[in-house]
Design a protein around this motif. Sequence first.
Motif, mmCIF file in Angstrom:
data_model
loop_
_atom_site.group_PDB
_atom_site.id
_atom_site.type_symbol
_atom_site.label_atom_id
_atom_site.label_comp_id
_atom_site.label_asym_id
_atom_site.label_seq_id
_atom_site.Cartn_x
_atom_site.Cartn_y
_atom_site.Cartn_z
ATOM 1 N N ARG A 178 0.825 -1.214 0.000
ATOM 2 C CA ARG A 178 0.000 0.000 0.000
ATOM 3 C C ARG A 178 0.856 1.259 0.000
ATOM 4 O O ARG A 178 0.347 2.359 -0.272
ATOM 5 C CB ARG A 178 -0.918 0.018 1.234
ATOM 6 N N LYS A 205 -2.965 -6.093 -5.017
ATOM 7 C CA LYS A 205 -3.988 -5.199 -4.454
ATOM 8 C C LYS A 205 -3.401 -3.819 -4.146
ATOM 9 O O LYS A 205 -3.563 -3.272 -3.049
ATOM 10 C CB LYS A 205 -4.618 -5.811 -3.192
ATOM 11 N N ARG A 207 -2.915 0.255 -4.333
ATOM 12 C CA ARG A 207 -3.936 1.268 -4.074
ATOM 13 C C ARG A 207 -4.498 1.870 -5.364
ATOM 14 O O ARG A 207 -3.843 1.834 -6.415
ATOM 15 C CB ARG A 207 -3.369 2.356 -3.167
ATOM 16 N N SER A 208 -5.672 2.433 -5.281
ATOM 17 C CA SER A 208 -6.402 2.877 -6.467
ATOM 18 C C SER A 208 -5.807 4.118 -7.128
ATOM 19 O O SER A 208 -6.027 4.360 -8.316
ATOM 20 C CB SER A 208 -7.868 3.156 -6.107
ATOM 21 N N ASN A 209 -5.047 4.924 -6.388
ATOM 22 C CA ASN A 209 -4.468 6.137 -6.973
ATOM 23 C C ASN A 209 -3.013 5.943 -7.407
ATOM 24 O O ASN A 209 -2.279 6.913 -7.600
ATOM 25 C CB ASN A 209 -4.568 7.303 -5.987
#
Length: 488
Positions: A178, A205, A207-209
Amino acid sequence: MANVKLIYHFLITHFFKLCLLPLIALVATTKASTLTQEDFQNLWLHLQHNLLTLTILFAVFTFVSTVYFLTRPRPVYLVDYSCHLPPPHQKITVQTIRNNIKKNLEINPSLRLLGEDSSLDFFYRVLERSGLGEETYIPNALHSVPPLQTMAAAREETEQVIFDAIDNLLANTKVNTRDIGIIILNSSTFNPTPSLSAMVVNKYKLRSNIKSINLGGMGCSAGVIAIDLAKDLLQVHKNTYALVVSTENISRNAYVGDNKSMIVANCLFRLGGAAVLLSNKSEDRRRSKYKLLHTVRTHTGADDKSFRCVQQEDDEKGKTGVSLTKDITSVAGRTITKNIATLGPLVLPLSEKLLFFKTYIHKKYFDDKIKHYVPDFKRAIDHFCIHPGGRALIDELEKNLGLSPVDVEPSRSTLHRFGNTSSSSIWYELAYTEAKGRMKRGNKAWQIALGSGFKCNSAVWVALRNVNPSVNSPWEHCIDKYPVKLDL
């Protein structure tokens, strides 16, 4: 003559120090004998009466210092890296290759993996002279008879290489996924949808940004391009990690025709990949292996010969492969020269720059027949990681740069043990230097790679400590066998 040159380099390198030391000593002796207590009292009174001037000077100094520290390039640290070591069952020998070709003909006589007998003989001759040993690796798909060149087989190879390298890197660095803010993945000839960088985001997995970038079609020098891009992004995004992954896929891209210009790639390319973790966090300096000093990228693609000397295309029978033209040697030499001309002023000591400038002036205005002075890069660089594109390429750079057999040992050993793993090869070479215990604090390592386009890219690192090999180094179980003596 050698001693004279050593004295010259010492005098030029330490010229200002040698001049300043006697001057400082003279001034210090003179002032100490002449200054009195009254002089110091007068100086203090003068400073008290010019408080405004001192305040302005202090404010200017503070402002300039602040601007400098805010705008200077952020240091980029290489925390650690990991090279993929395939399992033993994926090793390939020349005899195994012969056996597989024979089995294919027995199964289906019409299936001739290398077309005519003359092409087959050419393939074996190139393979035997390539500099590759008997312990390189190919993916499971190419061990199959007949070989599997499906999308599923290509994905299996890529996932095996990328996930193993990243898993080992994360285990060694203990970094939380992350905390990774940038992911750059380069693979030249295999670029499915979703992209390979998206595959990594999904697997770990992330992070989205996250800044996710996938580089394709950039050849064997794309590893340095990815490092250069990561460096630029780390100047913008604060306190983060960049994960750089370099690989190539050969399951789907092995050539099965009889065009000799395309057969050569089958002889050299093997299975491999590397994952690299970069950081711009100041606290990571203490645990990092290296600091990035320079990246230099040279692209000669504006010239048609350069652009077409390495090209993926279909042969006369519609079979896809990467062709190498006869111009590649001259193109590579010209591109390397331009890259070195840019890198030299950044890394070479003043003594070498003066010798180069002297020869340049002499050649231009007095005698154009004399040879250009080739700078002694060993005065600036301690370790060389030359892309193992083949024995001939290593020989040529060894000769042109005036290197010794020890300097090119990592390149020859990597070619022999792992073959040409494309953009990740330079990391196997750096791992070799570490495994030999040669990387000491302050040492500089130069990674230089060539690729289609045509490109020559360089990265220079400085060791922040005495660097030991990471856990699960690809050389862990075989380093004592190297270097090996090759038959010429």
